[in-house]
Write a protein that holds these residues in place. Structure first.
Motif, PDB file in Angstrom:
ATOM      1  N   PHE A 141       0.852  -1.235   0.086  1.00  0.00           N
ATOM      2  CA  PHE A 141       0.129  -0.016   0.082  1.00  0.00           C
ATOM      3  C   PHE A 141       0.825   1.222   0.259  1.00  0.00           C
ATOM      4  O   PHE A 141       0.330   2.306  -0.516  1.00  0.00           O
ATOM      5  CB  PHE A 141      -1.013   0.089   1.387  1.00  0.00           C
ATOM      6  N   ILE A 142       2.260   1.135   0.451  1.00  0.00           N
ATOM      7  CA  ILE A 142       3.053   2.342   0.641  1.00  0.00           C
ATOM      8  C   ILE A 142       3.461   2.560  -0.854  1.00  0.00           C
ATOM      9  O   ILE A 142       3.654   3.657  -1.447  1.00  0.00           O
ATOM     10  CB  ILE A 142       4.286   2.258   1.471  1.00  0.00           C
ATOM     11  N   GLY A 143       4.275   1.543  -1.336  1.00  0.00           N
ATOM     12  CA  GLY A 143       4.563   1.720  -2.858  1.00  0.00           C
ATOM     13  C   GLY A 143       6.362   1.855  -2.861  1.00  0.00           C
ATOM     14  O   GLY A 143       6.516   2.147  -4.100  1.00  0.00           O
ATOM     15  N   PHE A 144       6.938   1.550  -1.871  1.00  0.00           N
ATOM     16  CA  PHE A 144       8.509   1.547  -1.949  1.00  0.00           C
ATOM     17  C   PHE A 144       8.526   0.483  -2.860  1.00  0.00           C
ATOM     18  O   PHE A 144       8.317  -0.522  -2.928  1.00  0.00           O
ATOM     19  CB  PHE A 144       9.127   1.431  -0.539  1.00  0.00           C
ATOM     20  N   ARG A 145      10.145   0.675  -3.571  1.00  0.00           N
ATOM     21  CA  ARG A 145      10.601  -0.450  -4.605  1.00  0.00           C
ATOM     22  C   ARG A 145      10.925  -1.621  -3.682  1.00  0.00           C
ATOM     23  O   ARG A 145      11.731  -1.525  -2.758  1.00  0.00           O
ATOM     24  CB  ARG A 145      11.626   0.250  -5.231  1.00  0.00           C
ATOM     25  N   PRO A 146      10.222  -2.743  -4.072  1.00  0.00           N
ATOM     26  CA  PRO A 146      10.669  -3.933  -3.378  1.00  0.00           C
ATOM     27  C   PRO A 146      12.149  -4.519  -3.354  1.00  0.00           C
ATOM     28  O   PRO A 146      12.638  -4.208  -4.234  1.00  0.00           O
ATOM     29  CB  PRO A 146       9.893  -5.128  -4.130  1.00  0.00           C
ATOM     30  N   PHE A 325       9.044   2.825   8.648  1.00  0.00           N
ATOM     31  CA  PHE A 325       9.480   2.262   7.269  1.00  0.00           C
ATOM     32  C   PHE A 325      10.408   3.093   6.778  1.00  0.00           C
ATOM     33  O   PHE A 325      10.471   4.283   7.091  1.00  0.00           O
ATOM     34  CB  PHE A 325       8.189   2.114   6.310  1.00  0.00           C
ATOM     35  N   TYR A 326      11.580   2.662   6.287  1.00  0.00           N
ATOM     36  CA  TYR A 326      12.578   3.464   5.502  1.00  0.00           C
ATOM     37  C   TYR A 326      12.589   2.942   3.840  1.00  0.00           C
ATOM     38  O   TYR A 326      12.395   1.810   3.504  1.00  0.00           O
ATOM     39  CB  TYR A 326      14.084   3.185   5.778  1.00  0.00           C
TER      40      TYR A 326
END
Length: 491
Positions: A141-146, A325-326
């Motif tokens: 839901f956040i969308g940081f690059r896996p 989260f970072y």
């Protein structure tokens, strides 16, 4: 040579049959507590009387372990339940911690008994795996690059904000960790820019970090009490003229005062332009990410550097359970820099890869993720989304009700589940207004049916309602308004 004790109260204290009996006794009381949906607020006891009552329940035996007293335990549990805020009651509308999904309380109980601290994989194997799983699930839901982000749990949003600011400061000023701020000399004066309604923990963090509250740059707000992006650049320019070096911008996703959401996408553009770390205090509002209908309020969250998210607020699990989260997992290692042979392994392995001890302040840390992971595993995101969406709709309905009242004034259009307003009958003048709201809040609390909070809005006290209980309906809100009127007329 020490021998294992063969008898006595030490054996009894650890007896598994007694454990079962104690658990069943507590369970019966909690079942009754949860089943009670009467409207009740807070029974505020006199501290001295409560102290005497608590002391009266303590054993006077000190030379050896006292014999177990079932009646004493029963009274202690009753006192504990009775003197707390009744978070499961429809009368509870006052704070941002919630009544928990009961299953999460069961999991927390299991965690307490098996006692697996979770900063290191070898001490808490499943909690560390669950932490990684929930990081991936929520990042959806956040969308940081896996593969490039990370998440660590901390004991509360205040500690998460402090940790993120530490990482931001150490990135901007690498020598401070080793040599202190004196290494910067008199020319460099680190500063943090925040929205004017930011949570107090950010200013507190600035003091702890040696930045000082005087170097917290307060950014102006717009009419909706969000950071006014049009005035951010001039404010940063003015800070630079004052000799401040702003290294971090802190935005809010659901301010504590009114629940406002700062424009993250626009602030991210400013942060990139100025080379600033963008941290989001989403302790309250980040949970809206799990709702398809409400996620847009955090547009731009994928562009921030760090995010604090309290699951013990709008994910309805026991406190504390905070997720930090970072966007760049390498930055998570910059908050703390220690060597300690008794916990940190010099030879990394597939096991130590899951350790979080190097990324969080706590060495011994509760396996707080377990309450959230088990609910997610059992129910999926829909459970959370359904409750969050109901609470936000309820708050909109409450706003509409207030707009129809001639003796109340609304102060903002709620963006989530927090609404602030004032009781303003025609016989109260401007000079009395602030003190009157505080008196009303206190009288409502003393009357014992409802528990609400108060907050200053534009320097004037206001009544504040936080909808955290899905058992609350608009009928209960009408009852609250009647109770406020009665409290106001009782002066």
């Amino acid at each position: 040579m020490a021998e294992s004790p063969q008898s006595g109260m030490l054996i009894e204290a650890f007896d598994v049959q007694l454990f079962r009996e104690n658990t069943e006794s507590a369970l019966a009381k909690l079942e009754k507590h949860l089943a009670d949906l009467s409207v009740r607020g807070l029974e505020l006891a006199d501290p001295e009387q409560l102290t005497r009552a608590a002391r009266a329940l303590m054993t006077t035996e000190h030379d050896r372990p006292a014999a177990f007293d079932e009646a004493r335990l029963s009274e202690i549990i009753d006192l504990y339940i009775r003197t707390g805020i009744q978070v499961h009651s429809p009368g509870y509308m006052g704070r941002q911690f919630s009544g928990v999904v009961p299953l999460s309380g069961v999991v927390d109980f299991v965690s307490s008994v098996v006692n697996q601290p979770s900063s290191f994989y070898e001490a808490g194997q499943l909690p560390n795996v669950a932490e990684r799983i929930m990081a991936d699930e929520l990042n959806g839901f956040i969308g940081f690059r896996p593969g490039t982000f990370t998440m660590v749990t901390t004991s509360g949003g205040s500690l998460a904000n402090l940790t993120a600011l530490l990482a931001a400061r150490n990135r901007a000023f690498p020598g401070v960790w080793s040599h202190g701020t004196s290494d910067l000399g008199a020319v460099v004066r680190p500063a943090v820019a925040v929205g004017a309604d930011v949570h107090y923990s950010v200013a507190r963090a600035a003091g702890i970090l040696g930045i000082g509250e005087d170097r917290v740059v307060r950014l102006p707000l717009d009419a909706a009490r969000r950071i006014d992006v049009a005035r951010v650049r001039p404010a940063l320019d003015e800070a630079e003229r004052r000799g401040l070096t702003v290294f971090c911008l802190v935005a809010s996703a659901g301010t504590t005062s009114v629940g406002a959401f700062d424009p993250l996408d626009e602030l991210a553009a400013v942060a990139r332009e100025r080379g600033l770390w963008l941290h989001v205090d989403g302790a309250h509002g980040a949970s809206l990410l799990v709702s398809d209908a409400l996620r847009h309020k955090l547009r731009g969250i994928d562009q921030v550097d760090s995010l604090a998210w309290d699951a013990h607020k709008m994910m309805f699990v026991p406190a504390p359970c905070t997720l930090l989260f970072y966007r760049d997992r390498e930055h998570s290692l910059g908050a703390f820099r220690q060597t300690a042979s008794y916990v940190f392994d010099e030879q990394p392995s597939m096991y130590t890869e899951l350790d979080s001890g190097a990324k969080n302040f706590e060495c011994t840390k509760r396996p707080m993720i377990m309450t959230l992971w088990v609910l997610w595993a059992m129910y999926g995101k829909a459970l959370f989304a359904e409750k969050i969406e109901y609470l936000c709709r309820l708050t909109q309905d409450a706003h509409a009700i207030l707009e129809e009242q001639t003796d109340f004034e609304t102060l903002h259009r709620p963006e989530a589940n927090i609404i602030c307003f004032r009781y303003r009958p025609d016989w109260i003048g401007d000079a009395e207004l602030a003190e009157f709201q505080v008196d009303i809040r206190n009288r409502v609390k003393q009357r014992g049916l409802f528990f609400i909070s108060k907050v200053d809005v534009d320097g004037v006290a206001a009544l504040r309602v936080v909808m955290m209980n899905h058992q609350v309906t608009t009928d209960h809100f009408h009852l609250l308004l009647d109770e406020i009127r009665k409290a106001g007329q009782a002066q």
